[in-house]
Design a protein around this motif. Structure first.
Motif, PDB file in Angstrom:
ATOM      1  N   ASP A 130      -1.874 -48.122 -29.719  1.00 41.65           N
ATOM      2  CA  ASP A 130      -0.833 -49.061 -30.159  1.00 41.65           C
ATOM      3  C   ASP A 130      -1.091 -50.465 -29.624  1.00 41.65           C
ATOM      4  O   ASP A 130      -0.951 -51.462 -30.357  1.00 41.65           O
ATOM      5  N   PHE A 131      -1.472 -50.558 -28.341  1.00 38.54           N
ATOM      6  CA  PHE A 131      -1.717 -51.876 -27.752  1.00 38.54           C
ATOM      7  C   PHE A 131      -2.925 -52.557 -28.398  1.00 38.54           C
ATOM      8  O   PHE A 131      -2.912 -53.772 -28.626  1.00 38.54           O
ATOM      9  N   SER A 132      -3.973 -51.794 -28.674  1.00 41.80           N
ATOM     10  CA  SER A 132      -5.174 -52.392 -29.282  1.00 41.80           C
ATOM     11  C   SER A 132      -4.869 -52.897 -30.689  1.00 41.80           C
ATOM     12  O   SER A 132      -5.369 -53.956 -31.095  1.00 41.80           O
ATOM     13  N   GLU A 133      -4.044 -52.157 -31.436  1.00 37.06           N
ATOM     14  CA  GLU A 133      -3.674 -52.603 -32.781  1.00 37.06           C
ATOM     15  C   GLU A 133      -2.809 -53.853 -32.717  1.00 37.06           C
ATOM     16  O   GLU A 133      -2.964 -54.777 -33.531  1.00 37.06           O
ATOM     17  N   HIS A 134      -1.896 -53.887 -31.759  1.00 39.00           N
ATOM     18  CA  HIS A 134      -1.053 -55.077 -31.598  1.00 39.00           C
ATOM     19  C   HIS A 134      -1.904 -56.283 -31.206  1.00 39.00           C
ATOM     20  O   HIS A 134      -1.711 -57.396 -31.738  1.00 39.00           O
ATOM     21  N   TYR A 135      -2.844 -56.076 -30.301  1.00 39.57           N
ATOM     22  CA  TYR A 135      -3.719 -57.166 -29.859  1.00 39.57           C
ATOM     23  C   TYR A 135      -4.545 -57.698 -31.016  1.00 39.57           C
ATOM     24  O   TYR A 135      -4.747 -58.921 -31.148  1.00 39.57           O
ATOM     25  N   ALA A 136      -5.031 -56.796 -31.894  1.00 40.57           N
ATOM     26  CA  ALA A 136      -5.861 -57.211 -33.025  1.00 40.57           C
ATOM     27  C   ALA A 136      -5.092 -58.085 -34.008  1.00 40.57           C
ATOM     28  O   ALA A 136      -5.690 -58.900 -34.731  1.00 40.57           O
ATOM     29  N   GLN A 137      -3.765 -57.936 -34.052  1.00 38.01           N
ATOM     30  CA  GLN A 137      -2.951 -58.700 -34.987  1.00 38.01           C
ATOM     31  C   GLN A 137      -2.513 -60.049 -34.428  1.00 38.01           C
ATOM     32  O   GLN A 137      -1.972 -60.876 -35.162  1.00 38.01           O
ATOM     33  N   LEU A 138      -2.741 -60.264 -33.132  1.00 37.29           N
ATOM     34  CA  LEU A 138      -2.334 -61.528 -32.522  1.00 37.29           C
ATOM     35  C   LEU A 138      -3.265 -62.663 -32.942  1.00 37.29           C
ATOM     36  O   LEU A 138      -4.464 -62.462 -33.134  1.00 37.29           O
ATOM     37  N   GLY A 139      -2.716 -63.836 -33.060  1.00 39.40           N
ATOM     38  CA  GLY A 139      -3.548 -64.990 -33.335  1.00 39.40           C
ATOM     39  C   GLY A 139      -4.204 -65.499 -32.070  1.00 39.40           C
ATOM     40  O   GLY A 139      -4.047 -64.911 -30.982  1.00 39.40           O
ATOM     41  N   PRO A 140      -4.944 -66.583 -32.160  1.00 35.31           N
ATOM     42  CA  PRO A 140      -5.583 -67.158 -30.970  1.00 35.31           C
ATOM     43  C   PRO A 140      -4.536 -67.540 -29.925  1.00 35.31           C
ATOM     44  O   PRO A 140      -3.414 -67.925 -30.250  1.00 35.31           O
ATOM     45  N   ALA A 141      -4.924 -67.417 -28.663  1.00 36.78           N
ATOM     46  CA  ALA A 141      -4.016 -67.775 -27.573  1.00 36.78           C
ATOM     47  C   ALA A 141      -3.745 -69.278 -27.602  1.00 36.78           C
ATOM     48  O   ALA A 141      -4.632 -70.082 -27.893  1.00 36.78           O
ATOM     49  N   GLY A 174      -6.660 -65.520 -20.134  1.00 32.51           N
ATOM     50  CA  GLY A 174      -6.781 -64.723 -21.338  1.00 32.51           C
ATOM     51  C   GLY A 174      -5.730 -63.633 -21.414  1.00 32.51           C
ATOM     52  O   GLY A 174      -4.703 -63.673 -20.719  1.00 32.51           O
ATOM     53  N   ARG A 175      -5.982 -62.637 -22.247  1.00 28.82           N
ATOM     54  CA  ARG A 175      -5.051 -61.534 -22.461  1.00 28.82           C
ATOM     55  C   ARG A 175      -5.583 -60.265 -21.812  1.00 28.82           C
ATOM     56  O   ARG A 175      -6.783 -60.004 -21.843  1.00 28.82           O
ATOM     57  N   PHE A 176      -4.663 -59.478 -21.279  1.00 33.13           N
ATOM     58  CA  PHE A 176      -5.064 -58.273 -20.568  1.00 33.13           C
ATOM     59  C   PHE A 176      -3.903 -57.295 -20.557  1.00 33.13           C
ATOM     60  O   PHE A 176      -2.737 -57.665 -20.759  1.00 33.13           O
ATOM     61  N   LEU A 177      -4.229 -56.027 -20.335  1.00 34.00           N
ATOM     62  CA  LEU A 177      -3.213 -54.985 -20.199  1.00 34.00           C
ATOM     63  C   LEU A 177      -3.075 -54.644 -18.727  1.00 34.00           C
ATOM     64  O   LEU A 177      -4.027 -54.177 -18.096  1.00 34.00           O
ATOM     65  N   ARG A 178      -1.899 -54.879 -18.185  1.00 33.57           N
ATOM     66  CA  ARG A 178      -1.635 -54.505 -16.803  1.00 33.57           C
ATOM     67  C   ARG A 178      -0.937 -53.145 -16.798  1.00 33.57           C
ATOM     68  O   ARG A 178       0.083 -52.958 -17.457  1.00 33.57           O
ATOM     69  N   VAL A 179      -1.507 -52.211 -16.058  1.00 35.84           N
ATOM     70  CA  VAL A 179      -0.947 -50.867 -15.932  1.00 35.84           C
ATOM     71  C   VAL A 179      -0.550 -50.672 -14.480  1.00 35.84           C
ATOM     72  O   VAL A 179      -1.395 -50.692 -13.589  1.00 35.84           O
ATOM     73  N   SER A 180       0.754 -50.502 -14.236  1.00 30.97           N
ATOM     74  CA  SER A 180       1.266 -50.342 -12.876  1.00 30.97           C
ATOM     75  C   SER A 180       1.813 -48.937 -12.690  1.00 30.97           C
ATOM     76  O   SER A 180       2.427 -48.371 -13.594  1.00 30.97           O
ATOM     77  N   GLN A 181       1.579 -48.379 -11.515  1.00 34.43           N
ATOM     78  CA  GLN A 181       2.060 -47.035 -11.180  1.00 34.43           C
ATOM     79  C   GLN A 181       2.949 -47.107  -9.955  1.00 34.43           C
ATOM     80  O   GLN A 181       2.591 -47.728  -8.950  1.00 34.43           O
ATOM     81  N   THR A 182       4.113 -46.488 -10.036  1.00 32.74           N
ATOM     82  CA  THR A 182       4.996 -46.402  -8.878  1.00 32.74           C
ATOM     83  C   THR A 182       5.314 -44.940  -8.611  1.00 32.74           C
ATOM     84  O   THR A 182       5.421 -44.130  -9.534  1.00 32.74           O
ATOM     85  N   VAL A 183       5.432 -44.602  -7.334  1.00 35.70           N
ATOM     86  CA  VAL A 183       5.795 -43.260  -6.907  1.00 35.70           C
ATOM     87  C   VAL A 183       7.027 -43.392  -6.023  1.00 35.70           C
ATOM     88  O   VAL A 183       7.178 -44.390  -5.299  1.00 35.70           O
ATOM     89  N   ASN A 184       7.906 -42.415  -6.074  1.00 39.45           N
ATOM     90  CA  ASN A 184       9.127 -42.467  -5.260  1.00 39.45           C
ATOM     91  C   ASN A 184       8.811 -42.797  -3.807  1.00 39.45           C
ATOM     92  O   ASN A 184       8.011 -42.114  -3.161  1.00 39.45           O
ATOM     93  N   ARG A 185       9.399 -43.875  -3.328  1.00 38.61           N
ATOM     94  CA  ARG A 185       9.230 -44.324  -1.947  1.00 38.61           C
ATOM     95  C   ARG A 185       7.767 -44.594  -1.601  1.00 38.61           C
ATOM     96  O   ARG A 185       7.346 -44.476  -0.467  1.00 38.61           O
ATOM     97  N   GLY A 186       6.999 -44.948  -2.609  1.00 38.93           N
ATOM     98  CA  GLY A 186       5.594 -45.257  -2.383  1.00 38.93           C
ATOM     99  C   GLY A 186       5.255 -46.650  -2.878  1.00 38.93           C
ATOM    100  O   GLY A 186       6.059 -47.298  -3.559  1.00 38.93           O
ATOM    101  N   PRO A 187       4.067 -47.160  -2.529  1.00 39.44           N
ATOM    102  CA  PRO A 187       3.673 -48.502  -2.958  1.00 39.44           C
ATOM    103  C   PRO A 187       3.335 -48.535  -4.450  1.00 39.44           C
ATOM    104  O   PRO A 187       3.019 -47.511  -5.053  1.00 39.44           O
ATOM    105  N   LEU A 198      -9.896 -52.767 -24.700  1.00 34.43           N
ATOM    106  CA  LEU A 198      -8.915 -51.709 -24.934  1.00 34.43           C
ATOM    107  C   LEU A 198      -9.478 -50.565 -25.764  1.00 34.43           C
ATOM    108  O   LEU A 198      -9.272 -49.391 -25.449  1.00 34.43           O
ATOM    109  N   VAL A 199     -10.190 -50.883 -26.826  1.00 30.08           N
ATOM    110  CA  VAL A 199     -10.714 -49.840 -27.718  1.00 30.08           C
ATOM    111  C   VAL A 199     -11.786 -49.016 -27.006  1.00 30.08           C
ATOM    112  O   VAL A 199     -11.779 -47.785 -27.075  1.00 30.08           O
ATOM    113  N   GLU A 200     -12.691 -49.680 -26.310  1.00 32.96           N
ATOM    114  CA  GLU A 200     -13.746 -48.952 -25.598  1.00 32.96           C
ATOM    115  C   GLU A 200     -13.160 -48.058 -24.510  1.00 32.96           C
ATOM    116  O   GLU A 200     -13.610 -46.932 -24.302  1.00 32.96           O
ATOM    117  N   PHE A 201     -12.159 -48.568 -23.813  1.00 34.01           N
ATOM    118  CA  PHE A 201     -11.502 -47.784 -22.766  1.00 34.01           C
ATOM    119  C   PHE A 201     -10.822 -46.560 -23.387  1.00 34.01           C
ATOM    120  O   PHE A 201     -10.934 -45.438 -22.873  1.00 34.01           O
TER     121      PHE A 201
END
Length: 300
Positions: A130-141, A174-187, A198-201
């Motif tokens: 979904d993110f890669s398709e959305h990114y492909a539809q965006l115009g230039p930054a 530029g543009r990037f996907l930030r993926v954050s992980q949180t755990v209960n009472r953890g960093p 995105l597509v290669e990943f």
């Protein structure tokens, strides 16, 4: 520039083995998961020679202890090079089942990691589409008119006590996907994936999921021989036996201080492999014997 390097297969090896031996000196300076980047763009800091040396010593000791004790089995790994970053996708297995570890290593050597169950990894893969398709539809930054708070698209995943935040963002770099992980009472831990990767990943992740499935609990594993190790001059060779849905295999790894390469041999090929290897051993013996005879004849 984006390239993909794949190492398939697995080995009954503690995860610190992979951390230690696929790392270059800059990676080691990151000291594993101790340093996490808080910057959206993934800016990195260098490390001193003393830090690198201390990290090498500590990781070597941890590896030897972990290799003896076992615990985590490395099933497969993929490496992606995206811009100035490296990303490792590792499928691992312990007594609780299979899981995926994603590690981001920046140009300065700092490392950030995420851990996902296999079912969460499958959900993440779908979001990447979904993110890669959305990114492909965006115009230039447009640096003169950036989006509010830099966010272009966001999603959230929840798995038991873990929560994952996915944000497609834009800043001056530029543009990037930030993926954050949180755990209960953890960093909070996070990685920043350049949008162009995105597509290669996603494709690399899909290949791992196709091979190892999306079930968090692993099927009962056959009893396998323990791994073995030998040292030749400045090289280490590791012989590890593992299994996946295609059967049992042996992975032979050649390891130097900042270099690692592996081959994977399916069990059905072991006998033929042994015969070919043994044939070369006998031929080299015969060659050595002929040379010794010639030397003796020349001396006479």
């Amino acid at each position: 520039m984006l390239s993909v390097v794949q190492v398939c297969g697995g080995a009954q090896t503690h995860e610190l083995f992979m951390t230690r031996h696929r790392s270059e000196a800059g990676e080691i300076a990151a000291l594993g998961e101790a340093i996490m980047s808080d910057r959206d763009s993934g800016d990195e800091m260098g490390a001193s020679a003393q830090q690198i040396q201390e990290a090498q010593i500590g990781l070597q000791a941890a590896f030897h202890q972990g290799h003896e004790e076992g615990g985590v089995q490395e099933l497969a790994t993929k490496t992606l090079h995206i811009q100035s970053k490296r990303f490792y996708l590792d499928v691992k297995q312990n007594r609780r089942g299979r899981f995926l570890k994603i590690a981001e290593v920046g140009a300065g050597g700092n490392k950030s990691r995420l851990t996902l169950s296999m079912s969460t990894a499958a959900e993440f893969r779908d979001h990447l589409t979904d993110f890669s398709e959305h990114y492909a539809q965006l115009g230039p930054a447009n640096p003169d008119n950036p989006p509010e708070d830099g966010r272009l698209k966001s999603e959230t995943m929840v798995k038991e006590n873990r929560r994952y935040y996915l944000d497609l963002k834009e800043n001056a770099r530029g543009r990037f996907l930030r993926v954050s992980q949180t755990v209960n009472r953890g960093p909070r831990t996070q990685i920043a994936l350049p949008a162009q990767g995105l597509v290669e990943f996603r494709d690399a992740l899909t290949e791992l999921l196709d091979e190892f499935g999306t079930d968090d609990m692993s099927a009962e594993q056959p009893e396998l021989p323990e791994g073995r190790h030998m040292r030749v001059e400045n090289k280490n060779f590791y012989f590890d036996i593992g299994s996946n849905n295609r059967g049992v295999y042996m992975r032979i790894s050649e390891v130097k201080s900042t270099f690692r390469t592996s081959i994977t041999i399916p069990e059905k090929s072991w006998v033929r492999f042994r015969d070919i290897f043994g044939d070369y051993v006998e031929k080299m013996k015969e060659t050595q014997q002929r040379k010794e005879q010639q030397d003796r004849s020349s001396g006479d």
